[in-house]
Scaffold this active site. Structure first.
Site, PDB file in Angstrom:
ATOM      1  N   HIS A  27       0.836  -1.207   0.000  1.00  0.00           N
ATOM      2  CA  HIS A  27       0.000   0.000   0.000  1.00  0.00           C
ATOM      3  C   HIS A  27       0.874   1.261   0.000  1.00  0.00           C
ATOM      4  O   HIS A  27       0.460   2.307   0.503  1.00  0.00           O
ATOM      5  CB  HIS A  27      -0.958   0.025   1.203  1.00  0.00           C
ATOM      6  CG  HIS A  27      -2.098  -0.954   1.056  1.00  0.00           C
ATOM      7  ND1 HIS A  27      -3.204  -0.686   0.287  1.00  0.00           N
ATOM      8  CD2 HIS A  27      -2.276  -2.182   1.568  1.00  0.00           C
ATOM      9  CE1 HIS A  27      -4.031  -1.719   0.352  1.00  0.00           C
ATOM     10  NE2 HIS A  27      -3.486  -2.640   1.115  1.00  0.00           N
ATOM     11  N   THR A  28       2.075   1.140  -0.519  1.00  0.00           N
ATOM     12  CA  THR A  28       2.953   2.311  -0.618  1.00  0.00           C
ATOM     13  C   THR A  28       2.978   2.871  -2.034  1.00  0.00           C
ATOM     14  O   THR A  28       3.299   4.041  -2.224  1.00  0.00           O
ATOM     15  CB  THR A  28       4.397   1.957  -0.217  1.00  0.00           C
ATOM     16  OG1 THR A  28       4.787   0.794  -0.947  1.00  0.00           O
ATOM     17  CG2 THR A  28       4.513   1.685   1.276  1.00  0.00           C
ATOM     18  N   GLY A 111      -5.263 -14.666 -11.142  1.00  0.00           N
ATOM     19  CA  GLY A 111      -6.143 -14.011 -10.186  1.00  0.00           C
ATOM     20  C   GLY A 111      -5.839 -14.324  -8.734  1.00  0.00           C
ATOM     21  O   GLY A 111      -6.671 -14.116  -7.863  1.00  0.00           O
ATOM     22  N   GLY A 113      -3.103 -12.975  -7.221  1.00  0.00           N
ATOM     23  CA  GLY A 113      -2.238 -11.921  -6.712  1.00  0.00           C
ATOM     24  C   GLY A 113      -0.772 -12.128  -7.045  1.00  0.00           C
ATOM     25  O   GLY A 113       0.092 -11.438  -6.517  1.00  0.00           O
ATOM     26  N   LEU A 114      -0.476 -13.076  -7.921  1.00  0.00           N
ATOM     27  CA  LEU A 114       0.918 -13.300  -8.318  1.00  0.00           C
ATOM     28  C   LEU A 114       1.216 -12.661  -9.673  1.00  0.00           C
ATOM     29  O   LEU A 114       2.252 -12.895 -10.279  1.00  0.00           O
ATOM     30  CB  LEU A 114       1.238 -14.798  -8.331  1.00  0.00           C
ATOM     31  CG  LEU A 114       1.140 -15.457  -6.949  1.00  0.00           C
ATOM     32  CD1 LEU A 114       1.390 -16.954  -7.043  1.00  0.00           C
ATOM     33  CD2 LEU A 114       2.117 -14.826  -5.967  1.00  0.00           C
ATOM     34  N   SER A 116      -0.297 -12.729 -12.854  1.00  0.00           N
ATOM     35  CA  SER A 116      -0.304 -13.427 -14.144  1.00  0.00           C
ATOM     36  C   SER A 116      -0.519 -12.425 -15.266  1.00  0.00           C
ATOM     37  O   SER A 116      -0.064 -12.637 -16.403  1.00  0.00           O
ATOM     38  CB  SER A 116      -1.408 -14.487 -14.175  1.00  0.00           C
ATOM     39  OG  SER A 116      -2.691 -13.892 -14.143  1.00  0.00           O
ATOM     40  N   GLU A 149      -2.205  -2.636 -19.940  1.00  0.00           N
ATOM     41  CA  GLU A 149      -3.168  -3.081 -18.910  1.00  0.00           C
ATOM     42  C   GLU A 149      -4.163  -1.974 -18.560  1.00  0.00           C
ATOM     43  O   GLU A 149      -5.352  -2.222 -18.412  1.00  0.00           O
ATOM     44  CB  GLU A 149      -2.416  -3.561 -17.656  1.00  0.00           C
ATOM     45  CG  GLU A 149      -3.364  -4.080 -16.581  1.00  0.00           C
ATOM     46  CD  GLU A 149      -2.803  -5.202 -15.713  1.00  0.00           C
ATOM     47  OE1 GLU A 149      -1.754  -5.783 -16.056  1.00  0.00           O
ATOM     48  OE2 GLU A 149      -3.440  -5.520 -14.708  1.00  0.00           O
ATOM     49  N   ASP A 161       4.070  -4.346 -10.804  1.00  0.00           N
ATOM     50  CA  ASP A 161       3.993  -5.712 -11.315  1.00  0.00           C
ATOM     51  C   ASP A 161       4.810  -5.884 -12.596  1.00  0.00           C
ATOM     52  O   ASP A 161       5.550  -6.844 -12.765  1.00  0.00           O
ATOM     53  CB  ASP A 161       2.531  -6.083 -11.629  1.00  0.00           C
ATOM     54  CG  ASP A 161       1.671  -6.069 -10.385  1.00  0.00           C
ATOM     55  OD1 ASP A 161       2.221  -5.904  -9.280  1.00  0.00           O
ATOM     56  OD2 ASP A 161       0.439  -6.212 -10.523  1.00  0.00           O
ATOM     57  N   TYR A 210      -9.844  -0.927  -0.642  1.00  0.00           N
ATOM     58  CA  TYR A 210      -8.676  -0.335  -1.301  1.00  0.00           C
ATOM     59  C   TYR A 210      -8.944   1.124  -1.655  1.00  0.00           C
ATOM     60  O   TYR A 210      -8.143   2.006  -1.362  1.00  0.00           O
ATOM     61  CB  TYR A 210      -8.378  -1.151  -2.561  1.00  0.00           C
ATOM     62  CG  TYR A 210      -7.247  -0.638  -3.415  1.00  0.00           C
ATOM     63  CD1 TYR A 210      -5.933  -1.020  -3.160  1.00  0.00           C
ATOM     64  CD2 TYR A 210      -7.482   0.203  -4.492  1.00  0.00           C
ATOM     65  CE1 TYR A 210      -4.885  -0.564  -3.950  1.00  0.00           C
ATOM     66  CE2 TYR A 210      -6.452   0.668  -5.291  1.00  0.00           C
ATOM     67  CZ  TYR A 210      -5.157   0.281  -5.018  1.00  0.00           C
ATOM     68  OH  TYR A 210      -4.129   0.738  -5.810  1.00  0.00           O
TER      69      TYR A 210
END
Ligand code: ADP
Ligand code: MG
Length: 360
Positions: A27-28, A111, A113-114, A116, A149, A161, A210
């Site tokens: 969250h930075t 989906g 959180g890694l 993809s 994206e 990411d 979020y």
């Protein structure tokens, strides 16, 4: 079905890119702050060939789905939007991309959180660079991937990411200043490896939570008269804020300071302590954890061979990440999951993968 079976000829070229996990700096990014992701062993491979008609054709082995682009003025939906986006951002930058056959296969869980999505974009752009000899570097690949994206898949993402997928590998972590894009590739802490365990709890409240946290941070920065919370390094300064803004800001300031400490060079033990402190901060100050993640992280932290652990990603469910002694991650995961799942949860190991091969 492989490329040959789908498109009736072998591919001209192929390229791969990894998924990622964020070790510290949560969250930075939307506070112009610092992040510290690393690449995971699982990756996405994109194979390319020239299309024999005037259309692009995309196939995903994971989805067993084929999409043909009949009208290039119309952005497709679903997985095709990411690939189409990569092609379009290159065209807009002045490169001519011929009609292509694109084949995708991946070992990155989708989906979870890694990332993809970044792996798909970076692998696509790398394959295009190779096929067409494009003069673009790895930083530009990350930037094109992010644009694809945002503009074509419709996801308002930061650049972490894509930078991690393009610039990090499994032996290295990427320090990234999300304001200046200053970055440094550093080795993983000594004698350590990464373990990622999913809590099995879906991130149901994630998007509203979020957005609320983002708004709180903006308000805190406004009250303190700075452009973003990244501009505060002294926690005493935020005492002027009312609650809950003070707690939110304290998380961001202390989290940024934790990442900066790693940049100075720390032992695996200290890195682990910083991860543990990050979890406490995310739980108590930022309030984005849930009981399942707290339980999971606590079990991991108490397990022999673990340097430290915390929730990773936006929170409200999702995964945990831990730094553990080299060679011990699978044993630790088995032990942790036995206890965690006994408590009624449905956790599972995401990294290292239990499959036969990591490369897609
Ligand atoms: P994450 O990036 O955390 O995995 P996202 O929702 O950002 O989750 O991205 C997942 C989406 O990316 C999928 O729904 C799909 O559209 C696309 N995608 C990623 N990998 C593949 C793949 N191997 N085949 C098809 N689509 C993929
Ligand atoms: Mg993604």
């Amino acid at each position: 079905m492989d490329f040959q079976q789908v498109f009736g000829k072998p591919p001209e070229t192929q390229a791969s890119a990894p998924g990622r996990v964020n070790l510290l700096g949560e969250h930075t990014d939307y506070n112009d702050g610092f992040v510290l992701p690393t690449a995971i062993p699982q990756g996405t491979t994109v194979q390319l060939g020239f299309s024999s008609d005037s259309q692009h054709h995309f196939y995903s082995e994971n989805l067993n789905e084929q999409v043909s682009i009949l009208d290039i003025n119309h952005t497709p939906s679903g997985f095709a939007s990411y690939i189409f986006g990569c092609i379009e951002v290159l065209q807009k930058a002045g490169y001519t991309i011929p009609p292509l056959c694109v084949y995708v296969k991946s070992s990155v869980p989708m989906g979870s959180g890694l990332s993809s999505s970044a792996a798909l974009e970076v692998a696509t752009l790398r394959a295009l660079r190779q096929l067409l000899n494009l003069p673009i570097n790895d930083l530009e690949i990350a930037q094109f991937a992010q644009q694809a994206e945002i503009q074509y898949a419709g996801v308002q993402c930061g650049i972490m990411d894509q930078m991690a997928s393009s610039l990090a590998d499994t032996e290295h972590i990427l320090f990234l200043d999300t304001r200046t894009l200053e970055r440094r590739v550093m080795p993983l802490p000594e004698k350590a490896e990464i373990l990622v365990i999913d809590s099995g709890v879906p991130r149901t409240l994630a998007s509203s939570g979020y957005n609320q946290r983002r708004a709180e941070c903006e308000e805190a920065a406004r009250s303190l008269g700075v452009k973003a919370l990244r501009d505060i390094t002294d926690v005493n300064v935020i005492k002027a804020l009312a609650e809950p803004l003070q707690r939110r800001a304290r998380h961001v300031v202390t989290e940024n300071n934790r990442v900066l400490e790693v940049l100075q060079g720390v032992t695996s033990e200290r890195f682990g302590e910083l991860m543990n402190a990050s979890h406490v901060s995310l739980r108590d100050d930022y309030e984005v954890s849930v009981p399942a993640l707290d339980t999971l992280v606590e079990i991991i932290q108490k397990t022999e061979g673990v340097f430290g652990a915390r929730l990773t990603g936006a929170g409200f469910g999702g995964a945990s990440v831990a730094l553990v002694r080299s060679g011990q991650s699978k044993g630790i995961a088995t032990h942790v999951l036995e206890q965690y799942n006994q408590a009624g949860y449905n956790g599972q190991i995401l990294v290292p993968s239990l499959g036969l091969s990591d490369a897609a």
